[in-house]
Motif scaffolding. Structure first.
Motif, PDB file in Angstrom:
ATOM      1  N   GLU A 116     -30.798 -44.943 -11.374  1.00 20.71           N
ATOM      2  CA  GLU A 116     -30.575 -45.053  -9.933  1.00 20.71           C
ATOM      3  C   GLU A 116     -29.085 -45.173  -9.621  1.00 20.71           C
ATOM      4  O   GLU A 116     -28.569 -44.515  -8.707  1.00 20.71           O
ATOM      5  CB  GLU A 116     -31.331 -46.256  -9.382  1.00 20.71           C
ATOM      6  CG  GLU A 116     -30.990 -46.651  -7.956  1.00 20.71           C
ATOM      7  CD  GLU A 116     -31.451 -45.664  -6.894  1.00 20.71           C
ATOM      8  OE1 GLU A 116     -31.079 -45.844  -5.716  1.00 20.71           O
ATOM      9  OE2 GLU A 116     -32.187 -44.715  -7.233  1.00 20.71           O
ATOM     10  N   VAL A 117     -28.372 -46.002 -10.358  1.00 21.12           N
ATOM     11  CA  VAL A 117     -26.934 -46.155 -10.125  1.00 21.12           C
ATOM     12  C   VAL A 117     -26.208 -44.837 -10.356  1.00 21.12           C
ATOM     13  O   VAL A 117     -25.352 -44.432  -9.558  1.00 21.12           O
ATOM     14  CB  VAL A 117     -26.348 -47.259 -11.026  1.00 21.12           C
ATOM     15  CG1 VAL A 117     -24.822 -47.296 -10.915  1.00 21.12           C
ATOM     16  CG2 VAL A 117     -26.935 -48.615 -10.667  1.00 21.12           C
ATOM     17  N   ILE A 118     -26.535 -44.148 -11.431  1.00 15.61           N
ATOM     18  CA  ILE A 118     -25.888 -42.870 -11.728  1.00 15.61           C
ATOM     19  C   ILE A 118     -26.188 -41.861 -10.629  1.00 15.61           C
ATOM     20  O   ILE A 118     -25.299 -41.108 -10.190  1.00 15.61           O
ATOM     21  CB  ILE A 118     -26.346 -42.344 -13.103  1.00 15.61           C
ATOM     22  CG1 ILE A 118     -25.856 -43.285 -14.207  1.00 15.61           C
ATOM     23  CG2 ILE A 118     -25.821 -40.936 -13.352  1.00 15.61           C
ATOM     24  CD1 ILE A 118     -26.426 -42.976 -15.582  1.00 15.61           C
ATOM     25  N   ALA A 119     -27.432 -41.853 -10.133  1.00 18.76           N
ATOM     26  CA  ALA A 119     -27.815 -40.909  -9.087  1.00 18.76           C
ATOM     27  C   ALA A 119     -27.054 -41.185  -7.789  1.00 18.76           C
ATOM     28  O   ALA A 119     -26.578 -40.253  -7.119  1.00 18.76           O
ATOM     29  CB  ALA A 119     -29.320 -40.975  -8.841  1.00 18.76           C
ATOM     30  N   GLY A 125     -20.356 -39.204  -4.518  1.00 21.43           N
ATOM     31  CA  GLY A 125     -19.071 -38.720  -5.019  1.00 21.43           C
ATOM     32  C   GLY A 125     -18.230 -39.801  -5.672  1.00 21.43           C
ATOM     33  O   GLY A 125     -16.994 -39.762  -5.599  1.00 21.43           O
ATOM     34  N   ILE A 126     -18.878 -40.763  -6.328  1.00 20.72           N
ATOM     35  CA  ILE A 126     -18.166 -41.853  -7.010  1.00 20.72           C
ATOM     36  C   ILE A 126     -17.976 -41.466  -8.472  1.00 20.72           C
ATOM     37  O   ILE A 126     -18.943 -41.404  -9.233  1.00 20.72           O
ATOM     38  CB  ILE A 126     -18.945 -43.174  -6.909  1.00 20.72           C
ATOM     39  CG1 ILE A 126     -19.178 -43.552  -5.448  1.00 20.72           C
ATOM     40  CG2 ILE A 126     -18.200 -44.295  -7.641  1.00 20.72           C
ATOM     41  CD1 ILE A 126     -20.126 -44.730  -5.256  1.00 20.72           C
ATOM     42  N   ARG A 196     -14.036 -48.395 -10.778  1.00 25.65           N
ATOM     43  CA  ARG A 196     -14.286 -47.161 -10.011  1.00 25.65           C
ATOM     44  C   ARG A 196     -15.626 -47.234  -9.297  1.00 25.65           C
ATOM     45  O   ARG A 196     -15.761 -46.765  -8.166  1.00 25.65           O
ATOM     46  CB  ARG A 196     -14.260 -45.948 -10.938  1.00 25.65           C
ATOM     47  CG  ARG A 196     -12.890 -45.538 -11.425  1.00 25.65           C
ATOM     48  CD  ARG A 196     -13.010 -44.186 -12.111  1.00 25.65           C
ATOM     49  NE  ARG A 196     -11.843 -43.833 -12.883  1.00 25.65           N
ATOM     50  CZ  ARG A 196     -11.767 -42.735 -13.648  1.00 25.65           C
ATOM     51  NH1 ARG A 196     -12.821 -41.924 -13.735  1.00 25.65           N
ATOM     52  NH2 ARG A 196     -10.675 -42.467 -14.324  1.00 25.65           N
ATOM     53  N   LEU A 197     -16.628 -47.813  -9.967  1.00 28.98           N
ATOM     54  CA  LEU A 197     -17.936 -47.922  -9.338  1.00 28.98           C
ATOM     55  C   LEU A 197     -17.885 -48.861  -8.137  1.00 28.98           C
ATOM     56  O   LEU A 197     -18.359 -48.511  -7.045  1.00 28.98           O
ATOM     57  CB  LEU A 197     -18.977 -48.421 -10.345  1.00 28.98           C
ATOM     58  CG  LEU A 197     -20.376 -48.679  -9.773  1.00 28.98           C
ATOM     59  CD1 LEU A 197     -20.962 -47.402  -9.166  1.00 28.98           C
ATOM     60  CD2 LEU A 197     -21.308 -49.232 -10.848  1.00 28.98           C
ATOM     61  N   ASP A 203     -16.246 -47.942  -0.544  1.00 36.64           N
ATOM     62  CA  ASP A 203     -15.932 -46.818   0.346  1.00 36.64           C
ATOM     63  C   ASP A 203     -17.207 -46.217   0.928  1.00 36.64           C
ATOM     64  O   ASP A 203     -17.263 -45.844   2.106  1.00 36.64           O
ATOM     65  CB  ASP A 203     -15.154 -45.740  -0.409  1.00 36.64           C
ATOM     66  CG  ASP A 203     -13.764 -46.192  -0.816  1.00 36.64           C
ATOM     67  OD1 ASP A 203     -13.253 -47.167  -0.232  1.00 36.64           O
ATOM     68  OD2 ASP A 203     -13.187 -45.566  -1.741  1.00 36.64           O
ATOM     69  N   ALA A 204     -18.262 -46.131   0.100  1.00 32.90           N
ATOM     70  CA  ALA A 204     -19.516 -45.525   0.554  1.00 32.90           C
ATOM     71  C   ALA A 204     -20.166 -46.354   1.654  1.00 32.90           C
ATOM     72  O   ALA A 204     -20.665 -45.802   2.643  1.00 32.90           O
ATOM     73  CB  ALA A 204     -20.475 -45.364  -0.630  1.00 32.90           C
TER      74      ALA A 204
END
Length: 464
Positions: A116-119, A125-126, A196-197, A203-204
């Motif tokens: 889920e996190v990767i998706a 766009g992270i 980065r995550l 930002d998201a």
């Protein structure tokens, strides 16, 4: 003495960890009193994931996130970068209390949260450097090998799929670790660049319309309001996502213990040396010692490795912007040189530390009380990168009053008792880790079973 750059000894330009290669412009603090539908304290993974899923579910919600420093300042920007399905608690203890099936559902949800996190990162766009190479767990003594075999049996008993046992030669084909006896691989983990995550997630949520007020510490939390030095936020829903900094809040000094963990990272390693080390799969790497280490091959081709050094500071104090003593750097450097002697001439570029939250029963929780509008999530005992996503989704469902499979998971509503007052807290944790170091030395003599020193320490402290 290890080669240590000047940057390794002190925080670099306020970065608090190597993961912050640079800090963006700070967000504005709370401008004064305001109203909101939901106020979240803490702009780390838990707070930001909660805001993200709430806003996705109901775009009309006015959500304010308050952060004492900057988004990702805490464990979310300082951790080892393991996006892992590791459970933040004792599954056997939970099963005895709530039943085996409920814990199986929790474990499945944690494993699914990795994807889920990767998706979401892909969708938003992270670029968090995610590589789902799994985790390689190793043993370097006979006692560690016995615990490793028990871990394999335990994971399989909890229906964790894809576990592969490895001989020492099979381990070394992946990573050329010195002195390894055995290992196993699990696929339920991705290497990430944690800052980065968390910064990308911040930002998201802002793009969704969430307000993040940095440099805005909460000084008082109560039903319907959060008071800060800049003003008061009035909101019917107030959610605390303060993890290792919880002890700083009034009335919560003994709620969760701020456990310290430290890391170092090398200078970039060139292709020739990587060819001798391996690590082409970008697996996260750990061991079954009592004073364990955790490591990764970073996005920028360094080795980052962490472990416990000064595990707890008297009075639940926390570090100062990630600064670590030189003896901690030397200890972690020695671990790196021992497992990978190929790195003996690679300098250490940076060192840092941070705190994670440990409940008295070592069990994470998610809770929300509709009558007061107060909620919280955390206490991840060092396994929070993935668990925070699951907690954020769960907390969002609870706030919205939705009955879902997530709200039925047995960490929901769990409450552990408070930690003992000082000096018992400090004596207990210090004694625990001194015992673990003694146990590792005992086991290094060649004994085949776990040292009784470690078993006694576990029993006294309640550690799973």
């Amino acid at each position: 003495m290890p080669r240590i750059s000047a940057a390794a000894r002190t925080p670099v330009n306020g970065r608090v960890s190597h993961w912050f290669t640079e800090l963006p412009a700070p967000r504005a603090p709370l401008p004064g009193d305001r109203d909101a539908d939901v106020c979240i304290i803490g702009a780390g993974y838990t707070g930001l994931w909660t805001a993200y899923y709430l806003k996705q579910a109901d775009p009309s919600l006015r959500i304010a996130v308050l952060e004492a420093r900057f988004a990702g300042y805490g464990a979310s920007g300082r951790n080892g970068g393991w996006l892992s399905g590791l459970a933040p608690g004792d599954r056997n203890r939970l099963a005895r209390r709530y039943g085996r099936e409920s814990v199986l559902a929790w474990q499945r949800a944690l494993n699914e949260a990795v994807d889920e996190v990767i998706a979401v990162a892909d969708r938003e766009g992270i670029d968090c450097g995610a590589v789902k190479g799994g985790t390689l767990q190793i043993a370097r003594t006979r006692a560690q090998a016995a615990r490793l075999a028990a871990e394999v049996a335990e994971e399989r008993a909890w229906q964790v799929e894809g576990i592969t046992e490895l001989s020492k030669d099979e381990v070394r084909q992946r990573i050329a670790i010195d002195g390894v006896l055995a290992g196993y691989h699990t696929p339920h983990c991705a290497r990430i660049q944690p800052a980065r995550l968390v910064r990308g997630l911040a930002d998201a949520v802002e793009r969704l319309g969430v307000d993040i007020h940095e440099d805005t510490p909460a000084v008082e939390i109560g039903p319907g309001r959060v008071r800060t030095p800049a003003g008061t936020v009035r909101a019917p829903v107030v959610l605390r996502a303060t993890e290792g900094f919880t002890a700083r809040l009034p009335g919560l000094r003994r709620r969760w213990l701020p456990m310290n963990s430290s890391m170092i990272v090398t200078e970039p390693i060139g292709p020739r040396l990587w060819a001798s080390i391996g690590w082409q799969g970008r697996e996260t790497l750990g061991d079954t010692a009592h004073g364990f280490f955790y490591a990764q091959r970073t996005v920028d081709d360094r080795i980052a490795i962490g472990g416990r050094s000064v595990p707890y500071r008297f009075g639940s104090r926390v570090d100062r912007d990630g600064a670590v003593p030189e003896r901690t750097i030397a200890r972690l450097t020695a671990v790196l040189r021992t497992i990978l002697p190929q790195t003996r001439d690679v300098a250490i570029a940076h060192a840092w530390c941070g705190v994670l939250a440990v409940p008295r029963d070592w069990q994470a929780t998610v809770s929300f009380h509709p009558a007061t509008g107060l909620g919280e999530a955390g206490g991840y005992v060092g396994h929070g990168v993935t668990a925070a996503n699951l907690a954020g989704r769960t907390l969002a469902d609870l706030v919205l009053g939705r009955r879902t499979p997530l709200t039925g998971l047995r960490w929901v509503g769990h409450r552990s008792r408070d930690w003992e007052p000082e000096p018992l807290r400090w004596l207990g944790v210090r004694g625990l880790y001194l015992a673990y170091r003694a146990a590792d030395r005992h086991e290094a003599t060649g004994r085949a079973a776990t040292s009784p020193i470690a078993r006694l320490a576990d029993r006294i402290t309640g550690k799973p």
